[in-house]
Design an enzyme around this catalytic site. Structure first.
Site, short mmCIF file in Angstrom:
data_model
loop_
_atom_site.label_atom_id
_atom_site.label_comp_id
_atom_site.label_asym_id
_atom_site.label_seq_id
_atom_site.Cartn_x
_atom_site.Cartn_y
_atom_site.Cartn_z
N SER A 138 1.08 -1.24 -0.13
CA SER A 138 0.15 -0.05 -0.12
C SER A 138 0.86 1.40 0.14
O SER A 138 2.03 1.14 0.44
CB SER A 138 -0.89 0.29 1.18
OG SER A 138 -1.39 1.28 1.40
N TYR A 151 -1.55 0.02 10.12
CA TYR A 151 -1.65 -0.56 8.97
C TYR A 151 -0.46 -0.19 8.09
O TYR A 151 0.13 -0.89 7.44
CB TYR A 151 -2.94 0.24 8.37
CG TYR A 151 -3.06 -0.49 7.00
CD1 TYR A 151 -3.57 -1.55 6.68
CD2 TYR A 151 -3.17 0.47 5.73
CE1 TYR A 151 -3.96 -1.84 5.40
CE2 TYR A 151 -3.20 0.11 4.65
CZ TYR A 151 -3.53 -0.94 4.32
OH TYR A 151 -3.82 -1.63 3.17
#
Length: 245
Positions: A138, A151
């Site tokens: 990501s 995250y």
């Protein structure tokens, strides 16, 4: 025809990618937790053109189950040409801040289990001296941000691991692809307000298939996240810590 293993096959991005792979005639071994969703997706992919589709229910956090799953996938496919790792969760940052246990669990799912699976898959492909390994990281892993650093930290670990794996496997002829999506409109992000930077899973899927075909090292999807994250990474820490990101 490529023989492709997809772990996390029921995610929105993975499903959109599988449809494109089925349409070009690839054989697919789909792995995820939800058996009913797997069955429905497999039936759809058969109609779309995949000559061979099989499914397996697996909790990726059960590290001891990885090796047997890979063995079954190889037996069904006759070998794995491409391994795509496409699963993950989007943790609640505030809850993680209040809970060490939850933080560790999210890091286990989004980083440690991925690293374990990549290691086993890499060893198999290194032995064969061919193949493609791709994993969804990501843009959140490019720099820790106060709004989602749990995250982001997990994705940063995956990105760094893939970078090292790429260098390790290059002499073996095995390609390693890091996929870095930005904001994607999926069930996982349903509660978020959408804006101009958001993309649909189908757009991300097209980028993934292009990356597989061209054996790209690192792809930002959509493309405009590359310059955006260059700016974000370049900001001095004294400036960055004052921003609300």
């Amino acid at each position: 025809m490529s023989r492709i293993l997809v772990v996390g096959a029921t995610s929105a991005i993975a499903e959109a990618t599988e449809r494109l792979l089925a349409a070009r005639g690839d054989a697919l071994y789909l792995v995820a937790r939800n058996e009913q969703m797997l069955a429905a997706i497999a039936a759809d992919l058969t109609v779309r053109g995949s000559p061979r589709v099989a499914t397996e229910s697996l909790d990726a956090n059960d590290l001891s189950a990885h090796e047997a799953m890979l063995e079954r996938a190889e037996r069904f496919l006759g070998g794995i040409d491409i391994g795509l790792i496409a699963y993950g969760t989007l943790p609640d940052q505030k809850r993680c801040e209040a809970s060490v246990e939850l933080t560790v669990r999210e890091l286990q799912t989004n980083a440690i289990s991925v690293v374990a699976l990549l290691t086993r898959l890499a060893n198999r492909m290194a032995q064969r001296r061919e193949g493609i390994i791709a994993a969804i990281s990501s843009v959140a892993g490019d720099r820790g941000r106060g709004s989602n650093y749990v995250y982001g930290s997990a994705k940063a670990l995956v990105t760094a691991f893939l970078s090292g794996l790429r260098q390790r496997l290059h002499p073996c002829g095995v390609a390693v692809i890091t996929i870095k999506p930005g904001f994607v409109d999926t069930p996982m992000t349903a509660a978020f307000r959408k804006g101009v930077l958001w993309a649909q899973p189908e757009r991300i899927a097209r980028g993934i298939v292009r990356a597989l075909e061209r054996k790209r090292s690192t792809v930002y999807l959509p493309w405009f996240w590359r310059p955006i994250m260059f700016v974000v990474r370049s900001l001095p820490e004294s400036v960055f810590i004052r921003l609300s990101l």
